[in-house]
Scaffold this active site. Sequence first.
Site, PDB file in Angstrom:
ATOM      1  N   VAL A 227     -40.600 -68.715   6.960  1.00  0.00           N
ATOM      2  CA  VAL A 227     -39.482 -68.015   7.619  1.00  0.00           C
ATOM      3  C   VAL A 227     -40.018 -66.803   8.395  1.00  0.00           C
ATOM      4  O   VAL A 227     -39.485 -66.449   9.455  1.00  0.00           O
ATOM      5  CB  VAL A 227     -38.381 -67.623   6.598  1.00  0.00           C
ATOM      6  CG1 VAL A 227     -37.240 -66.898   7.291  1.00  0.00           C
ATOM      7  CG2 VAL A 227     -37.843 -68.861   5.886  1.00  0.00           C
ATOM      8  N   GLY A 228     -41.094 -66.218   7.915  1.00  0.00           N
ATOM      9  CA  GLY A 228     -41.729 -65.110   8.648  1.00  0.00           C
ATOM     10  C   GLY A 228     -42.065 -65.517  10.082  1.00  0.00           C
ATOM     11  O   GLY A 228     -41.896 -64.735  11.023  1.00  0.00           O
ATOM     12  N   GLU A 245     -43.337 -58.914   5.292  1.00  0.00           N
ATOM     13  CA  GLU A 245     -43.866 -58.875   3.921  1.00  0.00           C
ATOM     14  C   GLU A 245     -43.734 -60.292   3.380  1.00  0.00           C
ATOM     15  O   GLU A 245     -42.631 -60.706   2.989  1.00  0.00           O
ATOM     16  CB  GLU A 245     -43.062 -57.886   3.074  1.00  0.00           C
ATOM     17  CG  GLU A 245     -43.226 -56.428   3.499  1.00  0.00           C
ATOM     18  CD  GLU A 245     -44.566 -55.842   3.084  1.00  0.00           C
ATOM     19  OE1 GLU A 245     -45.185 -56.355   2.140  1.00  0.00           O
ATOM     20  OE2 GLU A 245     -44.996 -54.870   3.726  1.00  0.00           O
TER      21      GLU A 245
END
Length: 503
Positions: A227-228, A245
């Site tokens: 998803v980053g 993060e």
Amino acid sequence: MITLFPEKYLYIKFIDSPEPSRIVKMLKHKSKAPSTINLDILLQSQKLTSLAWRTSTAMERIAHLKKIGSWIKDNQQAIREALKNDFGKPEAETDLSEIFPVTAEINHSIKNLKKWMKPNSVPTPLPMLGTSSKIYLEPKGTSLIISPWNYPFNLTIGPLISALSAGCTAIIKPSEMTPHTSDLVSTMISELFDPSEVAVVLGEVEISTELLKLPFDHIFFTGSPSVGKIVMKAAAANLTSVTLELGGKSPVILNEDADLTDAAEKIIWGKYVNCGQTCIAPDYILVHESQQEKLIMEMKVALQKMYDPDYKGIEKSPDMARIINDKHFKRLTQTIEDALSEGAALVFGGKYTPLTRYIDPTILTNVNNDMQVMQEEIFGPILPILSYSSLENAIAYVNSKPKPLALYYFGKNSEQTSKVLRETSSGNTVINDCVLHFLHLELPFGGVNNSGIGKAHGYHGFLAFSNEKGVLKQRVGINNVTLLRPPYGIKAKQIIASLIKWF
Ligand code: NAD
């Protein structure tokens, strides 16, 4: 809380003015926020606040932090209950890993904010003689905070503390997988802030997708690397800066000279806090082949001591959280089954109870790279052990995988410790302990490449939401030497040649 309308807009219950001009009026007259708004307009209202907050003082920002701190103090039991309802998180673990990191972050920011906000003078290099320069830290402006489910209070409010310390507004999108905690966060924010300052938007992926289209000044995302990548791609459309993060497989290397009793206890605690659903949990262990049996024995002793002191079975322990939902339960049990069917050896655990989503702490040996357990971040109570024949082999194994969020090394010999530090790359490295670095607010926390971009916590979190603006003030410096302006004569060329030669 939110209704998704067929066209373009999403509405939030607590505001009802769709007109930007009314938002301006609301802000000017400090009238109460009405009850529905689309996300564009919510962001516009925060944009106006962020312009006003550009000149906010340390005391004004500290006032925001203090009111969050008091709310937490008054609602500690409600936070514990929300976490218990979401995934059976033990109260002590909620206090230690959800509340304490946030209150510590608040106190640390309150103590240091004035110093952090001060413009920093920088030295003047010789060719710049006659000028003076400073770095100003200005708020980036509006921010979006998207948080995961595994530490749903800590990882939502922690970044908010950094945003508010830096003078940014925030729209927060907590995880849909922890409805009790996300609702509580929403209540807390609506009690403490006007939506034009901080707002919570509840919902699933569709809401995130809509939010990610908006031109925020900064996005702080905590979640999975996959998803980053989506977040970074969406941010690129607006050239919004990101802090990512993320996660991944965090290894433990046990050197031959490691104290195995000590290491086993620390690894077991680091792994089984939150039932292994921790981004920095030890994901797999690399142990010297001569020590594997002793390590397994020490780990069994540690598990017994911590989670089954009365010999009633670990499932009865009040200190073991449960798996977040059925989807993750299925993923984890399949991971165990896949490993066992491919020849892994079960040395501890392996049992599970679907009804309560309990999975035994499960230790596996004889694993290989083709098994799911060694391909993906485990994010649950499974712990594979691999043996190595030399430290070089262990290092090479770690380096053959994406750079981890954390690397744990146990050993006494300082040369070998330096070797591991020099020859590996990770977001953070901890020597002779596990997980503890998360609580150290002077250290930057975060990953590298696949495990993350940018850092969080303390000053580093404040920096993530700040623009470092370099300011140069001319007094009598080189640009005042008219000789250096066109038409470039022989003298100018000589001066430029000396600059290249000497500086
Ligand atoms: P996730 O990436 O699935 O979801 C995180 C957030 O993103 C949620 O709010 C979710 O609604 C949203 N989201 C999910 N899919 C999306 C999409 N396609 N587009 C936009 N938004 C989307 O992560 P998770 O399952 O909630 O958390 C587990 C992951 O987070 C693990 O990989 C773990 O290592 C990582 N993590 C990292 C840290 C850290 O500090 N580095 C801390 C905790 C968790």
